[in-house]
Design a protein around this motif. Structure first.
Motif, PDB file in Angstrom:
ATOM      1  N   PRO A 130      20.230  34.965  31.211  1.00  0.00           N
ATOM      2  CA  PRO A 130      20.783  35.404  32.309  1.00  0.00           C
ATOM      3  C   PRO A 130      20.032  36.718  32.776  1.00  0.00           C
ATOM      4  N   ASP A 212      26.539  31.828  39.499  1.00  0.00           N
ATOM      5  CA  ASP A 212      27.484  32.649  38.944  1.00  0.00           C
ATOM      6  C   ASP A 212      28.527  33.100  39.819  1.00  0.00           C
ATOM      7  N   CYS A 240      28.399  40.097  38.393  1.00  0.00           N
ATOM      8  CA  CYS A 240      28.469  38.852  37.887  1.00  0.00           C
ATOM      9  C   CYS A 240      29.574  38.446  36.965  1.00  0.00           C
ATOM     10  N   PRO A 244      28.202  30.229  33.862  1.00  0.00           N
ATOM     11  CA  PRO A 244      27.462  29.298  34.578  1.00  0.00           C
ATOM     12  C   PRO A 244      28.494  28.196  34.893  1.00  0.00           C
ATOM     13  N   ILE A 278      22.154  33.043  37.164  1.00  0.00           N
ATOM     14  CA  ILE A 278      23.196  33.687  36.356  1.00  0.00           C
ATOM     15  C   ILE A 278      22.978  35.166  35.773  1.00  0.00           C
TER      16      ILE A 278
END
Ligand code: NAD
Ligand code: UD1
Length: 307
Positions: A130, A212, A240, A244, A278
């Motif tokens: 990520p 995301d 975020c 996923p 992500i």
């Protein structure tokens, strides 16, 4: 109770922010050129100045007497930034500098804080998932480059001019009031609008690309928490979930929540489409004790109910 200017307050995210500020007992004032936003997204009682952030005199007047500014106004479209490079640059970067500059003089007590929207677009095609805030930034569009420029000028605002700033790199935001009819709309508003009407959707490529997705009401909690928090050094945070979701799964969940059969066709992959996006939300959580934890199902239920 504080007085806040919300630029872009008639838009999708801005209108949710204004709602939250009013519910908390604050006063909200809006500056918006109504290019994509709508007056009807806000209660009549909210004062709206119709004008552009690219005009410093307009920004200066709108910001006079405020205690803080949430800066969300931008041409929020990668496509538009390709078609109208310089024009979107004026709104997206010069407009942000005008906001930071006016924040220096807005209040006789001293510079006021600015909380502003950046974007995951600053990461471009960085494959290190990520994505943490210290990942390399390599924007692939004028939109992403201008958002990165906002972050650089935020450092100038802080370090040279004493304007406290906090930037947020929004990932894929969704929720009520995201216009499904706009050609620049996100995948959730497009799919939700079509699936709810029993219309077919087109998935670009194989549908296994990952995003995301952040629910807008979680996002605005981050914005208000940041306005209240102490800050130093023009920090920037991801907004975020770290969760996923493939485009295929998104379509399936929407069909199931709407009680409709899923009619999907697969088209060519979109040129330049990013395969994986992500974010890592750890720094956001540590700084403000907020998480974007509305489940995709709950957020989509709210979005469908609004349609
Ligand atoms: P939106 O288009 O609904 O809102 C933008 C608002 O800004 C609109 O009300 C528009 O009329 C106004 N505006 C545009 N140009 C202006 C100008 N020159 N002067 C004054 N007002 C102007 O889009 P949104 O999704 O609510 O985006 C809000 C912010 O979040 C933008 O800065 C955008 O770049 C950023 N962002 C959004 C997403 C997302 O997934 N929606 C992702 C990353 C970043
Ligand atoms: C989003 C932002 C963009 C930002 C980028 C940063 C939106 C609308 N765009 O782009 O501003 O630069 O994040 O990471 O929020 N798709 C389909 N069918 C459709 C529409 C979309 O399959 O009808 C697919 C797209 O090809 C893509 C995915 O859905 O793979 C998401 O698309 P979109 O919502 O446009 O967002 P991003 O491309 O992630």
């Amino acid at each position: 109770m504080a007085r806040y200017l919300v630029t872009g307050g008639c838009g999708f995210i801005g209108s949710h922010l204004v709602e939250r500020l009013l519910a908390a007992g604050h006063e909200a004032f809006v500056l918006d050129d109504l290019s994509t936003g709508k007056r009807a997204n806000l209660p009549d009682s909210v004062p709206v100045t119709v004008g552009t952030v690219a005009d410093p005199a307009v920004v200066e007047t709108a910001m006079a007497g405020m205690d803080g500014c949430f800066h969300l106004a931008a041409v929020a479209s990668v496509d538009r930034s390709r078609e109208a490079w310089l024009e979107t640059h004026h709104a997206n970067l010069s407009g942000t500098i005008a906001v930071f500059d006016a924040a220096r003089r807005a209040n006789p007590r001293g510079p006021i804080p600015v909380v502003y929207a950046s974007s995951a677009a600053v990461y471009g095609d960085n494959p290190n998932m990520p994505l943490r805030e210290d990942a390399a930034t390599r924007p692939l569009s004028a939109y992403g480059a201008d958002k990165l420029g906002c972050e650089l000028h935020a450092r100038v605002a802080d370090g040279v001019h004493g304007v406290p700033t906090t930037g947020f790199r929004f990932f894929n935001v969704y929720g009520p009031r995201q216009d499904p009819k706009s050609p620049y709309s996100g995948v959730i508003s497009i799919f939700a609008g079509r699936i709810a009407k029993g219309q077919p959707i087109t998935i670009n490529g194989d549908g296994e690309q990952v995003r995301d997705f952040v629910y807008v009401k979680d996002l605005v909690r981050c914005l208000t928490a940041a306005m209240d928090a102490p800050r130093a050094g023009a920090p920037v945070f991801n907004v975020c979930t770290g969760v996923p979701t493939t485009v295929n799964r998104l379509a399936e969940v929407l069909a199931s929540l709407s009680g409709r059969a899923l009619e999907r066709t697969y088209g060519p992959a979109r040129a330049g489409d990013i395969r994986l996006s992500i974010g890592d939300p750890s720094n956001l959580r540590a700084a403000f004790d907020v998480t974007c934890d509305t489940s995709l199902e709950d957020g989509l239920r709210d979005t469908l109910a609004w349609l």
